[in-house]
Scaffold this active site. Structure first.
Site, short mmCIF file in Angstrom:
data_model
loop_
_atom_site.label_atom_id
_atom_site.label_comp_id
_atom_site.label_asym_id
_atom_site.label_seq_id
_atom_site.Cartn_x
_atom_site.Cartn_y
_atom_site.Cartn_z
N GLY A 198 43.61 37.91 35.57
CA GLY A 198 44.01 39.32 35.60
C GLY A 198 43.77 39.92 36.99
N ARG A 205 33.96 28.66 38.32
CA ARG A 205 33.38 29.95 38.67
C ARG A 205 31.92 29.81 39.08
NH1 ARG A 205 36.47 33.72 34.12
NH2 ARG A 205 38.18 34.30 35.50
N LYS A 250 45.53 37.43 26.82
CA LYS A 250 45.19 38.84 27.12
C LYS A 250 46.48 39.64 27.30
CE LYS A 250 40.67 37.71 29.00
NZ LYS A 250 39.83 37.54 30.21
N GLY A 261 40.25 32.02 34.49
CA GLY A 261 39.18 31.15 34.00
C GLY A 261 39.71 30.04 33.11
#
Ligand SMILES: Nc1ncnc2c1ncn2[C@@H]1O[C@H](COP(=O)(O)OP(=O)(O)O)[C@@H](O)[C@H]1O
Ligand SMILES: O=C(OP(=O)(O)O)[C@H](O)COP(=O)(O)O
Ligand SMILES: [Mg+2]
Length: 400
Positions: A377, A41, A201, A354
């Site tokens: 996501g 990132r 998540k 990530g």
């Protein structure tokens, strides 16, 4: 597809201008050593940051990291700023949160060709609450806004959807590149098309699976995500991460898949441990045999074999979410073996997220993937077919 929003290439001369860039610096950091374990990132944000700095803009980068409940040293952006300064010769400075006097002074003092990073946006509850006051504060720092945080553009947060209400707004290089790649590989996938979904998540991502089930021929569910689905099937998951509140949705998704003829692969066996730590003792257990004090932290060897066999006919694979707690050596094998099997398949593979990208990198096969996306996501949300909130916000005229 022509993109209806402005890109950074449309921005015009920026010398001396203050440009607020929303990046996604939510990088994985090893809790024991403090090392950044995957810099994708950070690397991904460099084309935009470099271009602005080299043209003499005064660049202000903003990001969240983790999900802190208020300020915490553990979630500071300091390690990211130190890492960036090692990568670049131009000055990179860290200042306080957006609503601190320190930040106001640092922005005031910022010179052309310098990069200033504000402290973790989520230290301020206004970020996730999309507080217009915080958005106005951030906008007051700059003349222009660039969103390069593809990985966070599914969030209705102040820095994503609030700030572009008040400034001329552009998509950064990474954002534009991500959208182009996803469209190229996944808009008309070669079939069979399989998805692999895992990670932690659960409630966030379960919401995004219904549409995915309409797109794929098969889905593999592993990692923390699988536990809730196994619980929905009636298995006792002991002390595993299970989100009770989404069990009804998991049941509905399994019914949807069956009605659609979509193959679902769930773990048959898992590695279980009594404690969540790197050196805990563990054992392989069938999902019918998880004790009340045990938690599933990786998929088991039989499941790995089943997954690899299921993937053989696939021509396109989308992967988000690790198959286990790969950060601990003992629970990394499931993820690593799936990654290596994908690399050997020689088909179109998109890996997003990530942590998933960190896992594929740890498996040594990052270069073998067709596209590595900085969004997990966000990628799932993009594939739902509606424009991401962060992209939508770039198309609104600024209110001034
Ligand atoms: N069985 C499990 N129990 C608890 N956590 C898990 C399990 N499997 C995977 N995880 C965790 O999921 C996290 C990544 O989830 P997530 O953020 O959803 O993925 P990504 O960043 O790739 O989108 C990792 O930190 C990993 O340790
Ligand atoms: O890491 C992220 O997403 P991911 O785990 O789905 O890849 C993004 O930075 C978004 O973080 P959030 O899910 O806490 O809003
Ligand atoms: Mg993650």
């Amino acid at each position: 597809m022509t993109t209806p929003f402005r890109r950074i290439t449309d921005i015009g001369p920026v010398y001396g201008k203050r440009v607020l860039v929303r990046v996604d610096f939510n990088v994985p950091i090893d809790a024991a050593t403090g090392e950044i374990t995957d810099d994708s990132r950070i690397q991904g944000s460099l084309p935009t940051l470099d271009a602005l700095v080299e043209q003499g803009a005064r660049v202000i980068a903003v990001s969240h990291r983790g999900r802190p409940k208020g300020p915490s040293a553990k979630d500071s952006l300091a390690p990211v700023v130190a890492y960036l300064q090692k990568l670049r010769t131009y000055p990179v400075k860290l200042t306080g949160e957006a609503r601190s006097d320190e930040a106001v002074q640092a922005v005031e003092a910022l010179q052309p060709g310098e990069l200033l990073v504000l402290e973790n946006l989520r230290f301020d509850p206004g970020e996730t609450a999309n507080d217009p006051e915080l958005a106005r504060r951030l906008a007051s720092f700059a003349d222009l806004y660039v969103n390069d945080a593809f990985g966070t553009s599914h969030r209705q947060h102040a820095s994503i959807v609030g700030v572009p209400k008040y400034l001329p707004a552009y998509a950064g290089e990474l954002m534009a590149e991500e959208l182009d790649h996803l469209d190229r590989v996944l808009a008309h996938p070669t079939r069979p098309y399989w998805a692999i979904i895992g990670g932690a998540k659960v409630s966030d991502k379960v919401k995004l699976l219904s549409r995915l089930l309409e797109l794929v021929d098969g889905i593999i569910i592993g990692g923390g995500m699988a536990n809730t689905f196994l619980a929905a099937q009636g298995y006792s998951m002991g002390a595993s991460l299970v989100e009770e509140g989404v069990i009804p949705e998991a049941t509905r998704l399994l019914e949807q898949a069956q009605a659609k003829g979509v193959t679902v692969v769930l773990p048959k066996d898992v590695l279980v441990a009594k404690e969540f730590r790197a050196d805990t003792p563990y054992r392989a257990a069938l999902v019918t045999d998880i004790h009340a004090d045990e938690m599933a932290l990786d998929i088991g060897p039989r499941t790995v074999e089943t997954i690899i066999a299921a993937l053989q006919p696939a021509q396109t694979v989308l992967w988000n979410g690790p198959m286990g707690v790969f950060e601990f050596e003992a629970f990394a094998q499931g993820t690593i073996q799936v990654a290596q099997a994908l690399a050997a398949l020689n088909v179109s593979v998109v890996v997003g997220g990530g942590d998933s990208v960190a896992a594929v990198s740890k498996a040594g096969v990052k270069d073998k993937m067709t596209h590595i996306s900085t969004g997990g996501g966000a990628t799932l949300r993009y594939l739902e077919g509606e424009e991401l909130p962060g992209i939508q916000a770039l198309r609104q005229p600024a209110e001034a």
